[in-house]
Enzyme design. Structure first.
Site, PDB file in Angstrom:
ATOM      1  N   GLY A  62       0.914  -1.101   0.328  1.00 30.39           N
ATOM      2  CA  GLY A  62      -0.152   0.043  -0.102  1.00 30.39           C
ATOM      3  C   GLY A  62       0.927   1.644  -0.314  1.00 30.39           C
ATOM      4  O   GLY A  62       1.954   1.030   0.395  1.00 30.39           O
ATOM      5  N   HIS A 223      -0.570   1.584  10.574  1.00 28.63           N
ATOM      6  CA  HIS A 223      -2.021   2.359  10.054  1.00 28.63           C
ATOM      7  C   HIS A 223      -2.222   2.899  11.166  1.00 28.63           C
ATOM      8  O   HIS A 223      -3.025   3.841  10.955  1.00 28.63           O
ATOM      9  CB  HIS A 223      -3.084   1.518   8.825  1.00 28.63           C
ATOM     10  CG  HIS A 223      -1.584   0.897   8.134  1.00 28.63           C
ATOM     11  ND1 HIS A 223      -2.686  -0.238   7.203  1.00 28.63           N
ATOM     12  CD2 HIS A 223      -1.087   1.067   7.122  1.00 28.63           C
ATOM     13  CE1 HIS A 223      -2.103  -1.203   6.181  1.00 28.63           C
ATOM     14  NE2 HIS A 223      -1.211   0.145   6.054  1.00 28.63           N
ATOM     15  N   ASP A 412     -14.153  -5.375  10.141  1.00 26.12           N
ATOM     16  CA  ASP A 412     -14.284  -3.675   9.399  1.00 26.12           C
ATOM     17  C   ASP A 412     -15.532  -3.766   9.376  1.00 26.12           C
ATOM     18  O   ASP A 412     -16.169  -2.178   9.079  1.00 26.12           O
ATOM     19  CB  ASP A 412     -13.948  -4.066   7.710  1.00 26.12           C
ATOM     20  CG  ASP A 412     -11.492  -3.925   7.968  1.00 26.12           C
ATOM     21  OD1 ASP A 412     -11.644  -4.101   9.195  1.00 26.12           O
ATOM     22  OD2 ASP A 412     -11.383  -4.414   6.766  1.00 26.12           O
ATOM     23  N   GLY A 413     -16.344  -4.282   9.406  1.00 28.19           N
ATOM     24  CA  GLY A 413     -18.093  -3.839   9.397  1.00 28.19           C
ATOM     25  C   GLY A 413     -18.585  -3.279   8.110  1.00 28.19           C
ATOM     26  O   GLY A 413     -19.937  -3.212   7.510  1.00 28.19           O
ATOM     27  N   GLY A 501      -3.055 -17.904   2.235  1.00 26.59           N
ATOM     28  CA  GLY A 501      -4.018 -17.177   3.330  1.00 26.59           C
ATOM     29  C   GLY A 501      -2.959 -17.742   5.028  1.00 26.59           C
ATOM     30  O   GLY A 501      -3.326 -17.090   5.754  1.00 26.59           O
TER      31      GLY A 501
END
Length: 597
Positions: A62, A223, A412-413, A501
Site C-alpha cells: 500500500g 496504519h 471492518d464492518g 491465506g
C-alpha cells in the site's frame, strides 16, 4: 502538536499516480508503466525483461509509507515496486504487470510483507506468472518462492506475540531485506541462492492526540492500529530502553545476536543517539551500521473511498529495526545502489522516457466472442448451473445487513457490503457473459466478476477459489462435469486458499464452512451416495461448521486481534457467508433435478 488539515493535493483519488509522476521526474533512473490508474508500477529504466540477465527483485504494498517502496527501486536494490492505493494492497494485475516488465530468464524474487492482502495478491500473481512460464520463487516450492517478511524469515515484530497465524508484520525492517536481496541479485546470485538468513526485529511507538497529552501508545500498527499498551509519556531514554528490551527479550522470540547491523527508524535523531550506547552498554552488542531517517513512514492523513474524506492524524513516533548481520550481510548493505532513497545511493543515468507500455501476457490467447457470451440455448447442465449461481448470489444479497452487523463486531464492518457487490456483479454478468454450458469457463468468469467488483481480501480469496476450481474442472476429459469432479474442484479451491491465506480448519474463517462441506461431499460420493443427497448433506455440514465458529478463537485475519469475549458473541461472517451460498446452491440443484424427474 496538531497538524492542519491542508494538503497539496488536487484530487485524493489521484495522489498515488501523481506521486509516481513526480518521482520519475525527480529521479531519471526510474520509469513507470503506462497503465494508470489501475496499474501503478515503478521500475528501473535500465531494465527490460527481454535483456535482463539477473534475478529481478520485486516488492510493493500500500502507498502512504513513502519512501517505501518506490524509493528503493534502483540498481542494487529493487528492480520494480508495485504501488497499491493508500494503505491498500496492490491488485493482482499490477503485480503481474511488474513481473512481466522486468523478469528475464533468471526469474524474479518477490518480497512480501506479512499482511493478508499482500500475501494473497502476490500469491495469486505468482501462480498466474508461473502459468505463463516465469520463474517466481515461493515459500514451498523450488521454483516459486515468495518471501513473506514475517516470523519465518526476516520479520517485523509487535510488542505482544499475536495469536494464531496472523504473525508479525514485516514493516520498516523490510527495507533491509530490499537492500540485502537487491545487492545479492546485482552480484549475480541465482534465484535458488537468494535465501533469507537473518532476523530483522522492529518496534513502533507513538504519541497520539486520541490519548491526551500525558499518554503514549506502544506497539502500533503502521496504519495507526491500536497498540499493545498505553502508558504515561516518559523520557526518551526510558522509551528507547523499553523498545530495545522488547526487541531483544527472550519472551518475544529472542534470536541470539552477538554482532549486529541495525536500522533504527525514527523521526528524531536524539532517539538514535540514545539507542546506540544502550545497545552497546546495556546489551553488550557491537553496532556495525546505523541508518537514521525516513525509510517507511505512516502519513498523518488517510483516504477513505468510495466516500472520499480527508482525516488528520497526529501520528508522531518512531520505529527501531535491528538486523543480525555477519560480514556477507554487511557487504550487501554496503554495496552500491542507485535507489534514490537508500541513504548511500549514487547518481542515476541520463533521463530515459518517463513511462513505458504495460507488457501483455506472453502467448495470450484471445477468447472468441462466442465463448464470452451466454449461450442461446442452455443444456441441462447449463440450466442447473444457472439456477445454482442465481440462488447462491441471491442469498448473499439478502445476508448483507447480517454479515455487516457481525463483521462490525469482529472486523471492518463491511463483509456484507463486499459480498453484496460481488453477488450483484455475478448476477449481472451472468445475463450476458457466462458460457453456462461450459462449467469450467463459467467458474473462471465468476472469478473475473469477483475480481472486478469485490476488492479487498475477500475478493482475492474468492478469486483464488475460482482459479483453483477452474484448473481442476478444465482438466476434466469427460463431456460433462460429474459430481466427483465438482468435489475435486472444491477440495482444490480450499487447498489454494489455505496455501496463500495460511488458514485451515478451526481458525475461524470461511474454511470452517467449506472444509467440512468438502469432507462430507467426498465421503458420501465415495460411498456411492446419491449425488444430490450428498450435496445437501455437505451443505448441512457447511452450516454447522460456520455456526461453530462462535466458539473458536480467531487464528487468522483481522479477527485475530479481537478479544475472545467479543468473538464469542457472533459467528465468523466469512464462514456464514460461505455456508449461505453453498447451501443455497445445493437446494437449487436439488430443485432442478426433482423438477425434471
Amino acid at each position: 502538536m496538531v497538524y492542519a488539515a491542508k494538503k497539496f493535493i488536487n484530487n485524493p483519488n489521484d495522489v498515488v499516480t501523481e506521486f509516481i509522476e513526480g518521482l520519475v521526474e525527480t529521479y531519471p533512473g526510474l520509469q513507470y508503466l503506462d497503465g494508470f490508474p489501475e496499474v501503478k508500477v515503478v521500475l528501473r529504466a535500465d531494465v527490460s525483461a527481454e535483456k535482463y540477465d539477473k534475478v529481478a527483485v520485486i516488492s510493493g504494498g500500500g502507498s502512504g509509507h513513502e519512501p517505501a517502496h518506490a524509493g528503493y527501486v534502483g540498481e542494487g536494490m529493487l528492480t520494480a515496486a508495485i504501488c497499491g492505493d493508500v494503505f491498500a494492497s496492490p491488485p493482482v494485475d499490477s503485480i503481474l504487470a511488474g513481473i512481466r516488465a522486468v523478469t528475464g530468464p533468471q526469474g524474479c524474487l518477490l518480497i512480501v510483507k506479512n499482511y493478508t492482502g499482500d500475501r494473497l495478491n502476490f500469491g495469486l500473481a505468482a501462480e498466474q506468472a508461473k502459468s505463463e512460464g516465469y520463474k517466481v520463487e515461493s515459500v514451498k516450492g523450488q521454483n516459486d518462492r515468495i518471501f513473506f517478511v514475517d516470523c519465518n524469515c526476516w520479520r517485523g515484530l509487535r510488542f505482544t506475540p499475536p495469536r494464531g497465524i496472523a504473525g508479525r508484520r514485516g514493516l520498516a525492517g523490510t527495507v533491509l531485506v530490499h537492500k540485502v536481496a537487491g545487492a545479492a541479485a546485482a552480484a549475480g546470485l541465482s534465484l535458488e541462492k537468494l535465501r533469507p538468513r537473518q532476523s530483522v526485529r522492529r518496534r513502533w511507538l507513538v504519541t497520539s492526540d486520541r490519548l491526551g497529552q500525558e499518554k503514549m501508545e506502544l506497539g502500533l500498527g503502521i496504519h495507526g492500529e491500536p497498540g499493545a499498551a498505553v502508558v504515561d509519556v516518559q523520557p526518551v531514554e526510558v522509551v528507547v530502553s523499553h523498545v530495545l528490551q522488547q526487541i531483544l527479550s527472550p519472551e518475544t522470540n529472542y534470536v541470539p545476536i552477538t554482532r549486529l547491523g541495525g536500522t533504527p527508524l525514527m523521526e528524531l535523531m536524539i532517539a538514535a543517539g540514545k539507542a546506540v550506547p544502550k545497545l552497546q552498554l546495556e546489551f553488550g552488542l557491537a553496532v556495525d551500521r546505523v541508518y537514521t531517517g525516513l525509510f517507511m513512514t505512516s502519513p498523518i492523513w488517510q483516504l477513505h473511498t468510495p466516500v472520499v474524506m480527508l482525516t488528520v492524524f497526529s501520528f508522531l513516533g518512531f520505529s527501531i529495526s535491528i538486523m543480525k548481520a555477519d560480514q556477507p550481510i554487511l557487504d550487501r548493505l554496503d554495496a552500491p545502489t542507485k535507489a534514490p532513497n537508500w541513504p548511500v545511493g549514487t547518481d542515476g543515468p541520463q533521463p530515459p522516457p518517463a513511462k513505458i507500455p504495460v507488457p501483455i501476457p506472453p502467448s495470450r490467447s484471445a477468447k472468441s466472442a462466442e465463448s464470452q457470451a451466454r449461450p442461446k440455448e442452455l443444456s441441462k447442465q447449463g440450466r442447473v448451473l444457472e439456477a445454482a449461481i442465481q440462488a447462491a448470489a441471491t442469498v448473499i444479497i439478502s445476508l448483507k445487513d447480517s454479515l455487516n452487523e457481525w463483521d462490525g463486531k469482529v472486523g471492518d464492518g463491511d463483509c456484507g457490503s463486499t459480498m453484496h457487490r460481488g453477488a450483484t456483479a455475478i448476477l449481472e454478468d451472468m445475463k450476458h457473459y457466462y458460457p453456462l454450458n461450459d462449467a469450467a469457463e463459467t467458474v473462471n468468469e465468476i472469478g473475473a466478476s469477483i475480481s472486478r467488483a469485490m476488492g479487498g481480501t475477500s475478493g482475492i480469496i474468492y478469486n483464488l477459489l475460482c482459479k483453483a476450481a477452474y484448473a481442476e474442472l478444465k482438466a476434466n476429459t469427460e463431456s460433462e462435469v460429474t459430481p466427483k469432479y465438482w468435489s475435486k474442484a472444491l477440495k482444490s479451491s480450499i487447498t489454494s486458499v489455505s496455501k496463500y491465506g495460511g488458514a485451515t480448519a478451526g481458525y475461524r474463517t470461511m474454511l470452517d464452512a467449506l472444509i467440512p462441506a468438502s469432507q462430507v461431499l467426498e465421503e458420501k460420493l465415495s460411498a456411492g451416495e446419491d449425488p444430490i443427497c450428498a450435496f445437501i448433506l455437505s451443505a448441512e455440514a457447511a452450516t454447522k461448521g460456520a455456526e461453530s465458529t462462535i466458539q473458536m478463537q480467531a487464528q487468522a485475519g483481522r479477527s485475530s486481534y479481537v478479544s475472545a469475549e467479543m468473538l464469542a458473541t457472533v459467528p465468523d461472517p466469512g464462514a456464514m457467508a460461505a455456508a449461505g451460498w453453498y447451501s443455497a446452491a445445493a437446494r437449487a440443484v436439488k430443485e432442478q433435478y426433482q423438477g425434471s424427474s
